[in-house]
Scaffold this motif. Structure first.
Motif, PDB file in Angstrom:
ATOM      1  N   ASN A   6      11.080  76.195  60.972  1.00  0.00           N
ATOM      2  CA  ASN A   6      12.234  75.033  60.163  1.00  0.00           C
ATOM      3  C   ASN A   6      12.489  75.617  58.942  1.00  0.00           C
ATOM      4  N   HIS A   7      11.737  76.111  58.460  1.00  0.00           N
ATOM      5  CA  HIS A   7      11.163  75.682  56.755  1.00  0.00           C
ATOM      6  C   HIS A   7       9.888  76.062  56.718  1.00  0.00           C
ATOM      7  N   THR A   8       9.848  76.982  54.734  1.00  0.00           N
ATOM      8  CA  THR A   8       8.885  77.466  54.698  1.00  0.00           C
ATOM      9  C   THR A   8       9.386  77.529  53.170  1.00  0.00           C
ATOM     10  N   SER A  33      20.750  71.848  47.007  1.00  0.00           N
ATOM     11  CA  SER A  33      18.780  72.224  46.383  1.00  0.00           C
ATOM     12  C   SER A  33      18.756  70.481  46.171  1.00  0.00           C
ATOM     13  N   ASN A  39      17.401  75.978  47.714  1.00  0.00           N
ATOM     14  CA  ASN A  39      16.825  76.159  48.743  1.00  0.00           C
ATOM     15  C   ASN A  39      18.290  77.215  49.535  1.00  0.00           C
ATOM     16  N   GLN A  41      19.500  78.740  53.347  1.00  0.00           N
ATOM     17  CA  GLN A  41      19.177  79.150  54.744  1.00  0.00           C
ATOM     18  C   GLN A  41      19.610  80.375  55.095  1.00  0.00           C
ATOM     19  N   VAL A  46      16.199  78.775  59.303  1.00  0.00           N
ATOM     20  CA  VAL A  46      15.124  78.497  59.049  1.00  0.00           C
ATOM     21  C   VAL A  46      15.532  78.862  57.025  1.00  0.00           C
ATOM     22  N   MET A  47      15.233  77.649  57.070  1.00  0.00           N
ATOM     23  CA  MET A  47      15.533  77.207  55.179  1.00  0.00           C
ATOM     24  C   MET A  47      14.133  77.681  54.405  1.00  0.00           C
ATOM     25  N   LEU A  48      14.512  78.572  53.210  1.00  0.00           N
ATOM     26  CA  LEU A  48      13.764  78.628  52.958  1.00  0.00           C
ATOM     27  C   LEU A  48      13.848  78.247  50.774  1.00  0.00           C
ATOM     28  N   GLN A  49      12.806  77.578  50.758  1.00  0.00           N
ATOM     29  CA  GLN A  49      12.719  77.030  49.658  1.00  0.00           C
ATOM     30  C   GLN A  49      11.897  77.636  48.404  1.00  0.00           C
TER      31      GLN A  49
END
Length: 124
Positions: A6-8, A33, A39, A41, A46-49
């Motif tokens: 989902n995300h990292t 964000s 943030n 996507q 998949v989300m990259l934070q």
């Protein structure tokens, strides 16, 4: 429900500069964000934070599977911007790409010093 990634959270020295790097090369999309995060996507959801931790952090490795057209666009941007890159993770083949695992690949560092890899064919 099946499992999916989902995300990292990616540690950054400058979260906006790091996020822009991924917009430019990974073609990630800006999304809303909040708090300490910038943030993005990816096309697969998949989300990259990106966050700026108050401590030093070790470099991580992030590999992105892209199609041939995306690889061509990304590699052209790498060359146009004079971004140092290598054909191998040991950084012994500068200014080159590889043809490992039935596809093409390239390694580079993001603004925070993380090891980034773009590949056109999965290893498995």
């Amino acid at each position: 429900m099946s499992i999916s990634f989902n995300h990292t959270i990616i540690a950054a020295k400058d979260r906006e500069a790091s996020a822009q790097f991924y917009v430019d090369l990974a073609e990630a999309h800006r999304i809303e964000s909040w708090g300490p995060f910038t943030n993005l996507q990816l096309d697969d959801g998949v989300m990259l934070q990106f966050a700026e931790p108050p401590i030093d952090f070790p470099p991580q490795h992030y590999a992105f599977l892209v199609d041939d057209a995306h690889f061509e666009r990304t590699y052209a941007r790498i060359q146009e911007r004079g971004i140092e890159h290598w054909a191998d993770p040991q950084r012994t083949l500068p200014g080159q790409t590889n043809t490992e695992h039935g596809g093409r690949g390239v390694y580079l560092l993001d603004p925070a010093g993380h090891y980034i890899e773009f590949i056109t064919h999965p290893y498995l």
